[in-house]
Design a protein around this motif. Structure first.
Motif, short mmCIF file in Angstrom:
data_model
loop_
_atom_site.label_atom_id
_atom_site.label_comp_id
_atom_site.label_asym_id
_atom_site.label_seq_id
_atom_site.Cartn_x
_atom_site.Cartn_y
_atom_site.Cartn_z
N SER A 117 0.86 -1.19 0.00
CA SER A 117 0.00 0.00 0.00
C SER A 117 0.89 1.24 0.00
CB SER A 117 -0.95 -0.02 1.19
OG SER A 117 -0.24 -0.22 2.38
N VAL A 118 0.29 2.40 -0.31
CA VAL A 118 1.07 3.62 -0.52
C VAL A 118 1.99 3.95 0.67
CG1 VAL A 118 0.86 6.14 -0.81
CG2 VAL A 118 -0.52 4.60 -2.21
N ASP A 119 1.46 3.79 1.90
CA ASP A 119 2.29 4.09 3.08
C ASP A 119 3.52 3.18 3.14
OD1 ASP A 119 0.23 2.09 3.52
OD2 ASP A 119 0.94 1.98 5.58
N LYS A 120 3.32 1.91 2.77
CA LYS A 120 4.45 0.96 2.80
C LYS A 120 5.43 1.19 1.65
CE LYS A 120 3.40 -1.36 6.47
NZ LYS A 120 4.31 -1.29 7.64
N ILE A 121 4.90 1.71 0.54
CA ILE A 121 5.78 2.08 -0.59
C ILE A 121 6.71 3.21 -0.13
CG2 ILE A 121 5.78 3.35 -2.80
CD1 ILE A 121 5.20 0.53 -3.38
N ALA A 122 6.14 4.16 0.61
CA ALA A 122 6.95 5.28 1.09
C ALA A 122 8.07 4.76 1.99
CB ALA A 122 6.07 6.29 1.81
N ASP A 123 7.73 3.79 2.87
CA ASP A 123 8.76 3.20 3.74
C ASP A 123 9.83 2.50 2.90
OD1 ASP A 123 7.23 4.03 5.84
OD2 ASP A 123 6.44 2.03 6.34
N ALA A 178 -6.24 6.12 -15.46
CA ALA A 178 -4.82 6.30 -15.78
C ALA A 178 -4.34 7.73 -15.55
CB ALA A 178 -4.55 5.88 -17.23
N TRP A 179 -5.24 8.72 -15.74
CA TRP A 179 -4.82 10.12 -15.54
C TRP A 179 -5.52 10.77 -14.35
CZ3 TRP A 179 -6.71 8.05 -20.04
CH2 TRP A 179 -8.01 8.36 -20.41
N ASN A 180 -6.10 9.94 -13.48
CA ASN A 180 -6.66 10.45 -12.23
C ASN A 180 -5.50 10.94 -11.35
OD1 ASN A 180 -7.68 10.78 -9.66
ND2 ASN A 180 -8.62 8.74 -9.53
N PRO A 181 -5.52 12.24 -10.94
CA PRO A 181 -4.40 12.75 -10.14
C PRO A 181 -4.23 12.01 -8.82
CG PRO A 181 -5.99 14.52 -10.68
CD PRO A 181 -6.54 13.25 -11.23
N ASP A 182 -5.31 11.32 -8.40
CA ASP A 182 -5.23 10.59 -7.13
C ASP A 182 -5.20 9.08 -7.31
OD1 ASP A 182 -5.11 12.76 -5.31
OD2 ASP A 182 -7.23 13.17 -5.74
N ASN A 183 -4.79 8.61 -8.49
CA ASN A 183 -4.68 7.16 -8.64
C ASN A 183 -3.50 6.64 -7.82
OD1 ASN A 183 -2.32 7.43 -10.16
ND2 ASN A 183 -3.35 7.17 -12.13
N LEU A 184 -3.38 5.32 -7.74
CA LEU A 184 -2.36 4.72 -6.86
C LEU A 184 -0.96 5.24 -7.16
CD1 LEU A 184 -3.31 0.94 -6.65
CD2 LEU A 184 -3.26 2.59 -4.76
N THR A 185 -0.61 5.28 -8.44
CA THR A 185 0.74 5.72 -8.81
C THR A 185 0.98 7.15 -8.36
OG1 THR A 185 0.80 4.25 -10.73
CG2 THR A 185 2.27 6.16 -10.79
N ASN A 186 0.02 8.04 -8.64
CA ASN A 186 0.24 9.45 -8.32
C ASN A 186 0.28 9.70 -6.81
OD1 ASN A 186 0.48 10.03 -11.03
ND2 ASN A 186 -1.72 10.39 -11.28
N ARG A 187 -0.55 8.94 -6.07
CA ARG A 187 -0.47 9.05 -4.60
C ARG A 187 0.88 8.54 -4.10
NH1 ARG A 187 -5.59 6.00 -3.96
NH2 ARG A 187 -4.60 5.11 -2.13
N ALA A 188 1.34 7.45 -4.70
CA ALA A 188 2.63 6.88 -4.27
C ALA A 188 3.78 7.85 -4.58
CB ALA A 188 2.86 5.54 -4.96
N ILE A 189 3.71 8.53 -5.73
CA ILE A 189 4.77 9.50 -6.07
C ILE A 189 4.85 10.56 -4.96
CG2 ILE A 189 5.53 11.32 -7.66
CD1 ILE A 189 3.99 9.80 -9.90
N ARG A 190 3.69 11.11 -4.60
CA ARG A 190 3.69 12.18 -3.59
C ARG A 190 4.20 11.66 -2.24
NH1 ARG A 190 -1.19 13.77 -6.48
NH2 ARG A 190 -2.45 12.65 -4.96
N ALA A 191 3.79 10.45 -1.87
CA ALA A 191 4.22 9.88 -0.59
C ALA A 191 5.73 9.66 -0.58
CB ALA A 191 3.48 8.57 -0.32
N ILE A 192 6.29 9.21 -1.71
CA ILE A 192 7.74 8.98 -1.77
C ILE A 192 8.47 10.32 -1.69
CG2 ILE A 192 9.65 8.18 -3.22
CD1 ILE A 192 7.69 6.10 -4.39
N LYS A 193 7.95 11.31 -2.41
CA LYS A 193 8.61 12.63 -2.40
C LYS A 193 8.67 13.20 -0.99
CE LYS A 193 10.14 12.91 -6.33
NZ LYS A 193 11.59 13.04 -6.50
N ASN A 215 8.66 11.29 1.88
CA ASN A 215 9.40 10.40 2.78
C ASN A 215 10.86 10.17 2.38
OD1 ASN A 215 8.35 9.21 5.13
ND2 ASN A 215 8.73 7.17 4.32
N ALA A 216 11.13 10.21 1.07
CA ALA A 216 12.47 9.88 0.56
C ALA A 216 12.79 10.82 -0.60
CB ALA A 216 12.51 8.43 0.11
N PRO A 217 12.97 12.12 -0.31
CA PRO A 217 13.05 13.12 -1.38
C PRO A 217 14.25 12.95 -2.32
CG PRO A 217 13.51 14.11 0.77
CD PRO A 217 13.04 12.72 1.03
#
Ligand code: PBG
Length: 332
Positions: free
Chosen positions: A62-68, A99-114, A116-118
């Motif tokens: 999940s997105v939180d675990k991707i950030a970790d 695919a172009w939803n700003p809040d899809n899984l990929t886009n949420r994961a990008i923001r979470a990574i940025k 947590n791990a800039p």
């Protein structure tokens, strides 16, 4: 240059192989954590880590675990992480609008990574297959994969990813004209520093099987991808695809799959001298893991040997599911 050896026994090539220190001294190729891009699978929920059956050792997070995980990768010195979404079947449609939803899984994961791990570069995949009810990388109209409409959708997808903070856009769809369209749109939208690593020489391969399971696309796919991905018989065509993508504004190019196409990697690097990457795909990974689990090969040795082969072939880096394991080993 064809080097000649002095006759035996003046030359005894084994002299230079007799110890670790001498072997290290003359080794021609080096693998470091700088060479690694780590592909990861994102799923919904919170606190979720779920194994992918066909890829032992690989999980969906999940997105939180991707950030970790991105933070861990950053600490291991891995320069880039690449996101692939496991999209719920309820979000797969013929229009692929998720695919172009700003809040899809990929886009949420990008923001979470940025957050947590800039310092780790975030790479994304641009293709419609995770969102397409047909499992194809492009829109299906009258049983045909249509090119130009698909490119319009891919541009929207790439822009949403760039808006979310992606550093490297990875078009993996093999439509014609997509790199130019994305590059133009990124420039116009003020994203001139977003890089493109084009899947330039992407073959219609049987080695993607476990990946389609990992992103939940195996059941969906009707037919095959031979009308857009390349014929495994072709080599000159790969050079034309790379040249085209460079002319259209790609910063880096990729050959995919990896090990069965090392000859392509070498030709691309020698011909163009641009940043060249190989994707050691899911089937390559699964074969190594399966044989290792059966005790038929030594998994660690084969993992290192396979990755070294990409460097020897001329690649600047490798997308590999082994990335964290290798980085841990290389860091001692
Ligand atoms: C989607 C995509 C695929 C892979 C990366 N992006 C699958 C496909 O083209 O069917 C495969 C990666 C892997 O097998 O590890 N276009």
């Amino acid at each position: 240059m064809t080097p000649t050896l002095a006759p035996f026994p003046l030359a005894r090539p084994r002299r230079m192989r007799q110890s670790t220190s001498l072997r290290r001294l003359v080794s021609e190729t080096h693998l470091t954590s700088d060479d690694l891009i780590w592909p990861v699978f994102v799923r919904d929920g919170h606190g979720e880590i779920e194994p992918v059956a066909s890829m032992p050792g690989v999980v969906r997070r999940s997105v939180d675990k991707i950030a970790d995980a991105a933070k861990e990768a950053q600490d291991l010195g891995i320069p880039a992480i690449c996101l692939f979404p496991y999209t719920d079947i309820s979000l797969k449609t013929e229009t692929c609008s998720e695919a172009w939803n700003p809040d899809n899984l990929t886009n949420r994961a990008i923001r979470a990574i940025k957050e947590n791990a800039p310092d780790i570069a975030v790479m994304t995949d641009v293709a419609l297959d995770p969102y397409n009810i047909n499992g194809h990388d492009g829109f299906v109209v009258d049983d045909q994969i249509v090119n130009d409409q698909t490119v319009e959708a891919l541009v929207k997808m790439a822009l949403a990813q760039a808006d979310a903070g992606a550093d490297i856009i990875g078009p993996s769809d093999m439509m014609d004209g997509r790199v130019a369209a994305m590059r133009g749109a990124l420039e116009s939208a003020g994203h001139q520093n977003v890089t493109i690593m084009s899947y330039s020489a992407k073959y219609a391969s049987g080695f993607y099987g476990p990946f389609r399971d990992a992103v939940g696309a195996s059941g969906a796919l009707k037919g095959d991808k031979k009308t857009y991905q390349m014929d495994p018989a072709n080599s000159d065509e790969a050079l034309r695809m790379v040249q085209r993508d460079l002319h259209e504004g790609a910063d880096m190019v990729m050959v995919k799959p990896g090990m069965p196409y090392l000859d392509i990697c070498t030709r691309v690097k020698q011909t163009f001298g641009v940043p060249t990457f190989a994707y050691q795909v899911s089937g390559e990974y699964a074969m190594i893991q399966a044989a290792a689990q059966n005790g038929w090969i030594d998994g660690h040795t084969v993992m290192m040997e396979s990755l070294m082969s990409f460097k020897r072939a001329g690649c600047d880096g490798i997308l590999t599911y082994f990335a964290p394991e290798v980085a841990k080993y290389l860091n001692g």
